[in-house]
Motif scaffolding. Structure first.
Motif, PDB file in Angstrom:
ATOM      1  N   LEU A  65      42.572 -18.461  -5.095  1.00  0.00           N
ATOM      2  CA  LEU A  65      41.769 -17.400  -5.695  1.00  0.00           C
ATOM      3  C   LEU A  65      42.199 -17.288  -7.148  1.00  0.00           C
ATOM      4  CD1 LEU A  65      39.732 -15.029  -5.433  1.00  0.00           C
ATOM      5  CD2 LEU A  65      41.711 -13.558  -4.954  1.00  0.00           C
ATOM      6  N   THR A  66      41.269 -17.505  -8.053  1.00  0.00           N
ATOM      7  CA  THR A  66      41.627 -17.449  -9.463  1.00  0.00           C
ATOM      8  C   THR A  66      41.873 -16.008  -9.894  1.00  0.00           C
ATOM      9  OG1 THR A  66      39.352 -17.205 -10.297  1.00  0.00           O
ATOM     10  CG2 THR A  66      40.145 -19.452  -9.872  1.00  0.00           C
ATOM     11  N   ALA A  72      37.534  -9.718 -11.885  1.00  0.00           N
ATOM     12  CA  ALA A  72      36.124  -9.349 -11.840  1.00  0.00           C
ATOM     13  C   ALA A  72      35.839  -8.394 -10.681  1.00  0.00           C
ATOM     14  CB  ALA A  72      35.255 -10.602 -11.725  1.00  0.00           C
ATOM     15  N   VAL A  73      36.388  -8.676  -9.503  1.00  0.00           N
ATOM     16  CA  VAL A  73      36.131  -7.831  -8.333  1.00  0.00           C
ATOM     17  C   VAL A  73      36.766  -6.456  -8.500  1.00  0.00           C
ATOM     18  CG1 VAL A  73      36.549  -7.568  -5.854  1.00  0.00           C
ATOM     19  CG2 VAL A  73      35.864  -9.793  -6.776  1.00  0.00           C
ATOM     20  N   LEU A  74      37.962  -6.408  -9.081  1.00  0.00           N
ATOM     21  CA  LEU A  74      38.665  -5.136  -9.236  1.00  0.00           C
ATOM     22  C   LEU A  74      38.314  -4.411 -10.529  1.00  0.00           C
ATOM     23  CD1 LEU A  74      42.255  -6.049  -7.936  1.00  0.00           C
ATOM     24  CD2 LEU A  74      40.263  -5.208  -6.663  1.00  0.00           C
ATOM     25  N   GLY A  75      37.502  -5.016 -11.372  1.00  0.00           N
ATOM     26  CA  GLY A  75      37.109  -4.376 -12.614  1.00  0.00           C
ATOM     27  C   GLY A  75      38.241  -4.248 -13.615  1.00  0.00           C
ATOM     28  N   LEU A 185      38.296   1.328  -7.009  1.00  0.00           N
ATOM     29  CA  LEU A 185      37.466   0.148  -7.193  1.00  0.00           C
ATOM     30  C   LEU A 185      36.238   0.511  -8.023  1.00  0.00           C
ATOM     31  CD1 LEU A 185      37.621  -1.361  -3.585  1.00  0.00           C
ATOM     32  CD2 LEU A 185      38.932  -2.069  -5.603  1.00  0.00           C
ATOM     33  N   PRO A 186      35.674  -0.464  -8.725  1.00  0.00           N
ATOM     34  CA  PRO A 186      34.497  -0.180  -9.556  1.00  0.00           C
ATOM     35  C   PRO A 186      33.358   0.437  -8.732  1.00  0.00           C
ATOM     36  CG  PRO A 186      35.362  -2.371 -10.036  1.00  0.00           C
ATOM     37  CD  PRO A 186      36.098  -1.872  -8.835  1.00  0.00           C
ATOM     38  N   ASP A 187      32.741   1.479  -9.280  1.00  0.00           N
ATOM     39  CA  ASP A 187      31.615   2.174  -8.642  1.00  0.00           C
ATOM     40  C   ASP A 187      31.969   2.683  -7.253  1.00  0.00           C
ATOM     41  OD1 ASP A 187      29.979   1.545 -10.886  1.00  0.00           O
ATOM     42  OD2 ASP A 187      29.574  -0.439 -10.033  1.00  0.00           O
ATOM     43  N   VAL A 196      35.588  -8.567   1.721  1.00  0.00           N
ATOM     44  CA  VAL A 196      34.646  -9.615   2.135  1.00  0.00           C
ATOM     45  C   VAL A 196      34.240 -10.456   0.932  1.00  0.00           C
ATOM     46  CG1 VAL A 196      32.328 -10.048   3.024  1.00  0.00           C
ATOM     47  CG2 VAL A 196      33.806  -8.361   4.150  1.00  0.00           C
ATOM     48  N   ASP A 197      33.999  -9.811  -0.202  1.00  0.00           N
ATOM     49  CA  ASP A 197      33.670 -10.532  -1.435  1.00  0.00           C
ATOM     50  C   ASP A 197      34.791 -11.516  -1.785  1.00  0.00           C
ATOM     51  OD1 ASP A 197      32.985 -11.403  -3.986  1.00  0.00           O
ATOM     52  OD2 ASP A 197      32.493  -9.407  -4.731  1.00  0.00           O
TER      53      ASP A 197
END
Length: 235
Positions: A65-66, A72-75, A185-187, A196-197
């Motif tokens: 996992l880069t 990006a996922v965690l903002g 987390l974002p939003d 899952v993402d």
């Protein structure tokens, strides 16, 4: 006059010889001066690429996992996450052949300030049955609210607790466990959705070579006929 011509002739010859000598020295000096060369970006990357992985799992967590994907996922801003790779040892008692643990932590100067942001543990087993059995044992040992869900062709169990959420995935000979500590987390995205993402980003890296079928020789006519019969269908 003839004597003068001879003197001027000797003088001209001497000047010509001097010019030739200077030119030769200049050329020799230029030939000895080496022009500095620098490796291209491609050459630098080629020397930095590690050798072949020891097993079916990548040896480096940056290829599981880069950091950019997690940011990006965690903002989180770019460059605010570090990753550490730890290779485990085989465990013959459960037919585990290898294990790679990844710890993603915030940098000291970033918004996470050194906190653990995500843990990813990947394990490979001798066969799919051993993998599925150990996945079930590990999932049943987790406390918290749980639900089972498919992730593509993989099976998963999501366990949520007040302080963290855990997603446990089995796919072929590979087990995957992602642990997401409680954090904003974002939003206000649900932790399960974020896991899952992330799992969808990790699975191709840890499952491609693990689930590839072994090479098989071309079947003979007799073997092909047997495979089409009842015995071939039952297997």
């Amino acid at each position: 006059m003839r004597g003068a011509d001879r003197r001027y002739g000797r003088l001209g010859a001497g000047l010509a010889a001097a010019v030739i000598t200077l030119t030769a020295c200049s050329t020799s000096s230029a030939e000895r001066t080496e022009v500095p060369t620098f490796p291209s970006d491609a050459q630098v990357m080629a020397t930095a690429v590690p050798g072949a992985d020891q097993g079916v799992l990548p040896d480096d967590c940056t290829r599981i996992l880069t950091v950019g994907d997690l940011e990006a996922v965690l903002g989180l801003p770019l460059g605010s996450v570090d990753v550490r790779t730890t290779r485990g040892v085989p465990e013959p008692s459960v037919s585990r052949t290898e294990r790679v643990a990844c710890s993603y932590n915030g940098t000291a100067g970033g918004p996470a300030r050194g906190r653990t942001l995500l843990s990813v543990n990947s394990s490979a087993y001798a066969d799919p049955d051993a993998s599925a059995k150990q996945w079930r044992v590990n999932a049943d040992a987790e406390d918290g609210d749980r639900r089972e869900l498919p992730i593509g062709s993989a099976s998963a169990v999501l366990v949520e607790r007040p302080d963290e959420a855990v997603l446990m995935v089995v796919n072929g000979v590979t087990n995957l466990t992602l642990v997401l500590p409680n954090q904003q987390l974002p939003d206000d995205r649900p932790r399960g959705d974020a896991l899952v993402d992330l799992a969808l980003r990790v699975l191709p890296a840890v499952s491609t070579s693990a689930t590839a079928p072994p090479p098989a020789s071309a079947p003979t006519a007799t073997a092909a006929g047997n495979a089409a019969g009842p015995q071939g269908a039952s297997s």
